[in-house]
Every structure is written in structure tokens, then in C-alpha cells.
Design a protein around this motif. Structure first.
Motif, PDB file in Angstrom:
ATOM      1  N   GLY A   1       8.514  -9.328  16.679  1.00  0.00           N
ATOM      2  CA  GLY A   1       9.556 -10.164  16.134  1.00  0.00           C
ATOM      3  C   GLY A   1       9.780  -9.908  14.774  1.00  0.00           C
ATOM      4  N   HIS A   2       8.904  -9.591  13.552  1.00  0.00           N
ATOM      5  CA  HIS A   2       9.040  -9.720  12.357  1.00  0.00           C
ATOM      6  C   HIS A   2       9.274  -8.889  11.551  1.00  0.00           C
ATOM      7  N   ASP A   3      10.455  -9.110  10.590  1.00  0.00           N
ATOM      8  CA  ASP A   3      10.667  -8.005  10.170  1.00  0.00           C
ATOM      9  C   ASP A   3       9.767  -6.956   8.784  1.00  0.00           C
ATOM     10  N   ILE A   4       9.211  -6.205   9.021  1.00  0.00           N
ATOM     11  CA  ILE A   4       8.253  -5.860   8.211  1.00  0.00           C
ATOM     12  C   ILE A   4       8.373  -5.671   6.779  1.00  0.00           C
ATOM     13  N   TYR A   5       9.246  -5.399   6.290  1.00  0.00           N
ATOM     14  CA  TYR A   5       9.683  -4.913   5.190  1.00  0.00           C
ATOM     15  C   TYR A   5      10.382  -6.908   4.345  1.00  0.00           C
ATOM     16  N   ASN A   6      10.744  -7.392   5.550  1.00  0.00           N
ATOM     17  CA  ASN A   6      11.522  -8.630   5.026  1.00  0.00           C
ATOM     18  C   ASN A   6      10.599  -9.919   5.493  1.00  0.00           C
ATOM     19  N   ALA A   7       9.418  -9.082   5.398  1.00  0.00           N
ATOM     20  CA  ALA A   7       9.125 -11.019   5.711  1.00  0.00           C
ATOM     21  C   ALA A   7       8.503 -11.105   4.615  1.00  0.00           C
ATOM     22  N   ASP A   8       7.872 -13.106   4.410  1.00  0.00           N
ATOM     23  CA  ASP A   8       7.653 -13.693   3.663  1.00  0.00           C
ATOM     24  C   ASP A   8       6.119 -13.407   3.318  1.00  0.00           C
ATOM     25  N   LYS A   9       5.495 -14.008   2.440  1.00  0.00           N
ATOM     26  CA  LYS A   9       4.157 -13.635   1.624  1.00  0.00           C
ATOM     27  C   LYS A   9       2.872 -13.435   3.293  1.00  0.00           C
ATOM     28  N   HIS A  10       3.125 -15.154   3.851  1.00  0.00           N
ATOM     29  CA  HIS A  10       1.869 -15.568   4.628  1.00  0.00           C
ATOM     30  C   HIS A  10       2.190 -13.158   5.888  1.00  0.00           C
ATOM     31  N   THR A  11       3.472 -13.392   6.500  1.00  0.00           N
ATOM     32  CA  THR A  11       3.798 -12.937   6.968  1.00  0.00           C
ATOM     33  C   THR A  11       2.789 -11.309   6.931  1.00  0.00           C
ATOM     34  N   ARG A  12       3.329 -10.717   5.669  1.00  0.00           N
ATOM     35  CA  ARG A  12       2.942  -9.991   5.236  1.00  0.00           C
ATOM     36  C   ARG A  12       1.378  -9.674   5.641  1.00  0.00           C
ATOM     37  N   GLN A  13       0.272 -10.829   4.803  1.00  0.00           N
ATOM     38  CA  GLN A  13      -0.760 -10.427   5.262  1.00  0.00           C
ATOM     39  C   GLN A  13      -1.155 -10.386   6.314  1.00  0.00           C
ATOM     40  N   LYS A  14      -0.850 -11.030   7.290  1.00  0.00           N
ATOM     41  CA  LYS A  14      -1.105 -10.997   8.808  1.00  0.00           C
ATOM     42  C   LYS A  14      -1.113  -9.886   8.758  1.00  0.00           C
ATOM     43  N   LEU A  15       0.199  -8.899   8.460  1.00  0.00           N
ATOM     44  CA  LEU A  15       0.182  -7.450   9.106  1.00  0.00           C
ATOM     45  C   LEU A  15      -0.972  -6.478   8.440  1.00  0.00           C
ATOM     46  N   ARG A  16      -1.470  -7.040   7.243  1.00  0.00           N
ATOM     47  CA  ARG A  16      -2.326  -6.096   7.447  1.00  0.00           C
ATOM     48  C   ARG A  16      -2.747  -6.141   7.409  1.00  0.00           C
ATOM     49  N   ARG A  17      -3.111  -7.161   8.387  1.00  0.00           N
ATOM     50  CA  ARG A  17      -4.628  -7.120   9.326  1.00  0.00           C
ATOM     51  C   ARG A  17      -4.168  -6.533  10.251  1.00  0.00           C
ATOM     52  N   ASP A  18      -2.906  -6.751  10.701  1.00  0.00           N
ATOM     53  CA  ASP A  18      -2.380  -5.873  12.058  1.00  0.00           C
ATOM     54  C   ASP A  18      -2.656  -4.963  13.028  1.00  0.00           C
ATOM     55  N   LEU A  19      -2.309  -4.136  11.390  1.00  0.00           N
ATOM     56  CA  LEU A  19      -1.757  -2.864  11.191  1.00  0.00           C
ATOM     57  C   LEU A  19      -2.658  -2.241  10.604  1.00  0.00           C
ATOM     58  N   GLN A  20      -3.051  -1.015  11.098  1.00  0.00           N
ATOM     59  CA  GLN A  20      -4.522  -0.201  10.585  1.00  0.00           C
ATOM     60  C   GLN A  20      -4.471   1.207  11.067  1.00  0.00           C
ATOM     61  N   VAL A  21      -4.879   1.683  10.670  1.00  0.00           N
ATOM     62  CA  VAL A  21      -4.964   3.276  10.266  1.00  0.00           C
ATOM     63  C   VAL A  21      -6.420   4.344   9.689  1.00  0.00           C
ATOM     64  N   VAL A  22      -6.239   5.219  10.533  1.00  0.00           N
ATOM     65  CA  VAL A  22      -7.277   6.126  10.282  1.00  0.00           C
ATOM     66  C   VAL A  22      -6.644   7.949  10.276  1.00  0.00           C
ATOM     67  N   PHE A  23      -7.007   8.439   9.183  1.00  0.00           N
ATOM     68  CA  PHE A  23      -6.097   9.587   8.999  1.00  0.00           C
ATOM     69  C   PHE A  23      -7.264  10.538   9.470  1.00  0.00           C
ATOM     70  N   GLN A  24      -6.644  11.754   9.591  1.00  0.00           N
ATOM     71  CA  GLN A  24      -7.327  13.420  10.102  1.00  0.00           C
ATOM     72  C   GLN A  24      -9.031  14.088   9.351  1.00  0.00           C
ATOM     73  N   ASP A  25      -8.742  13.737   7.546  1.00  0.00           N
ATOM     74  CA  ASP A  25      -9.809  14.052   6.991  1.00  0.00           C
ATOM     75  C   ASP A  25     -10.544  12.667   6.849  1.00  0.00           C
ATOM     76  N   SER A  26     -11.823  12.968   7.760  1.00  0.00           N
ATOM     77  CA  SER A  26     -12.500  11.615   7.374  1.00  0.00           C
ATOM     78  C   SER A  26     -13.271  11.524   5.926  1.00  0.00           C
TER      79      SER A  26
END
Ligand code: ADP
Ligand code: MG
Length: 273
Positions: free
Chosen positions: A74-99
């Protein structure tokens, strides 16, 4: 409410040249709308250059699109406040192709996996080590691997280390960008199996980017097909994907069926193949 809602996302890259008047912008994503439900995997299939990685970066908050909106819980990730952005950085992770290129070659597995914990958790050294060992065990490695450097792991093992790092902060959504594409078939199957287990155990959701229809079919609950920046098809089930009459999908499907006898029976059952 969906875990992730993508609304009408359009994005162009500016191709900068020495002469400004020659600059051209190229549309890479065009009016993309879809959602991901909690605990599910959306597979995104597309040929090289179709915009898959750009879409992954947009979802991760790394590439702000010119138009459209990404709502995470429900949070607009490009218009979130600092606290929400920090939480988003935890909740969203990535694994790329080339290990190998995803990790610092001078860091041990322990440090690679501990890095997000150091940044976000206040653990004692002992607690942190125990957490890293548990994460290694979660991905099928063990304590003996703590002090190994990236070059001492095989591609598949190192991808396990990357996955351990990605789950360290108990995220909600992991973007897997061609994460199994450079692995041999046997290792690929094992990593897909691991991803499926972790999804069940931790209630994870995946945005699984691939050009490989077999990998997408194995792991995904819902499937989308990206072609020249457009989401040309979006299926709520694999059965719908197999019944699709879209010419591009039919072509993808027939390459899969030709290669894999195992899938031929699925085709026969659905009679449209
Ligand atoms: P895919 O992951 O499906 O191969 P990408 O999202 O990487 O596709 O790329 C889509 C298109 O955008 C390609 O034509 C690519 O050259 C272009 N592109 C990707 N990243 C950039 C960038 N940072 N700047 C300019 N063009 C880019
Ligand atoms: Mg890509």
C-alpha cells in the motif's frame, strides 16, 4: 490488498550523446500494470532486451519510472517517508544472475551474509555468527563454509550464499533476475527446489525474471510475458499459460515442448498444443 501493485508504469532511458540535440529517449517499459500476492511467485518471461531487468529495478526502488506507481503493501515506494523507505529496503531484496560478480571476492561467506545484518540489526558478534550459520544451513551449506572466499565455491554454491544474504533480513519480496540462468541443468533444478522450499518456509514472494520458459514454469504461480517493454500476456495460472493462443506464447511453448518430453504430456492433456 496485494503485496505489490504496479500501476501503468512507463519508462524511457535517455541515450545521451555528445551533441545534446541528438539525444534520444528510448521507451523500455510501456504502461505496465500487474500485482503480486503475498506468498506467490510471478514469473516474467521475455527475450533479451525486452525490459525485464529494468522492470526489476523499478520494483526494487532503484529506477524511478517516468510515469506510473509502485505500491508495496500500500505504500508508494517512490514517495515514501524515510522510515518507510528504510523498511522497504529490508523487505525488498534481489539475487542477480552472475553469482561471482555479485559479491566482493575479498570477503568471506560469513562477511557477505553478515553485511545486511550489520547494517540493519543490532546483534552481538556471537549472535551474528549464529545467525549466519543458521542462514547457511537454510540454503544447504554449513558452518565449514563460513571462512571460504567466493573463488572457493562453485557457481551453484555461491548462488546459495547470495540467496542466504537475500533472506538474512527476512524480506517479503525477492527479485530473482536470471538467478539460475548461468547454472548447469542439475544445479538449476536444485536451486529452484531450494527457492521453492524457502518460499514455503518463510512465506516469501518472488518476482522471477527469466528468458528460460522451463525455469519460469517450474517455480511460478502466475506468469507474465514481456515483449518490447509491453506486458503482452499475464496469466493467473500455468494452465492458462498453456492454453494461451498468443503467437509469441505459442512459439515459446513449442520450444519447451520440443526440448522436454516431460512437458509433452501436459500439452496433450490441454489439447491446444
Ligand atoms: P532485459 O533484462 O529483458 O534483457 P533490460 O531491461 O536490461 O532488458 O534492457 C531493456 C532495454 O533497455 C535494452 O535495449 C537495453 O539496452 C536498454 N537499457 C538497459 N539499461 C539501460 C541504461 N541504464 N541506459 C540506457 N539504456 C538501457
Ligand atoms: Mg536482464
Amino acid at each position: 490488498m496485494s503485496l505489490l501493485q504496479v500501476n501503468e508504469v512507463t519508462h524511457s532511458y535517455e541515450n545521451r550523446t555528445f551533441f545534446k540535440w541528438k539525444n534520444r529517449s528510448r521507451k523500455v517499459l510501456s504502461d505496465i500494470t500487474f500485482s503480486i500476492e503475498e506468498g506467490t511467485c510471478l514469473g516474467i518471461l521475455g527475450t533479451s532486451g525486452s525490459g525485464k531487468s529494468t522492470l526489476g529495478k523499478v520494483l526494487l526502488g532503484l529506477q524511478k519510472p517516468q510515469y506510473g506507481q509502485i505500491l508495496f503493501q500500500g505504500h508508494d515506494i517512490y514517495n515514501a517517508d524515510k522510515h518507510t523507505r528504510q523498511k522497504l529496503r529490508r523487505d525488498l531484496q534481489v539475487v542477480f544472475q552472475d553469482s561471482h560478480s555479485a559479491v566482493n571476492p575479498r570477503m568471506t561467506a560469513e562477511r557477505i551474509i553478515a553485511e545486511p545484518l550489520e547494517n540493519y540489526e543490532k546483534l552481538t558478534l556471537n549472535e551474528q555468527k549464529r545467525a549466519v550459520i543458521e542462514l547457511l544451513e537454510n540454503v544447504g551449506l554449513d558452518e565449514k563454509d563460513l571462512k571460504k572466499y567466493p573463488h572457493q565455491f562453485s557457481g551453484g554454491q555461491l548462488q546459495r550464499v547470495n540467496i542466504a544474504r537475500a533472506i538474512a533480513l527476512k524480506p517479503k519480496l525477492i527479485v530473482l533476475d536470471e538467478s539460475v540462468s548461468s547454472l548447469d541443468m542439475v544445479t538449476q533444478t536444485l536451486i529452484l527446489e531450494l527457492l521453492r522450499e524457502l518460499k514455503e518456509d518463510f512465506g516469501l514472494s518472488y518476482f522471477f525474471i527469466t528468458h528460460d520458459i522451463k525455469a519460469a514454469y517450474t517455480i511460478s504461480d502466475t506468469l507474465g510475458v514481456l515483449e518490447k517493454g509491453e506486458l503482452i500476456e499475464h496469466y493467473n495460472s500455468k494452465k492458462d499459460f498453456f492454453n494461451s493462443e498468443h503467437p509469441i506464447v505459442k512459439e515459446m511453448r513449442s520450444s519447451m515442448l520440443a526440448e522436454h518430453p516431460r512437458f509433452r504430456s501436459i500439452g496433450t492433456r490441454n489439447s491446444t498444443l
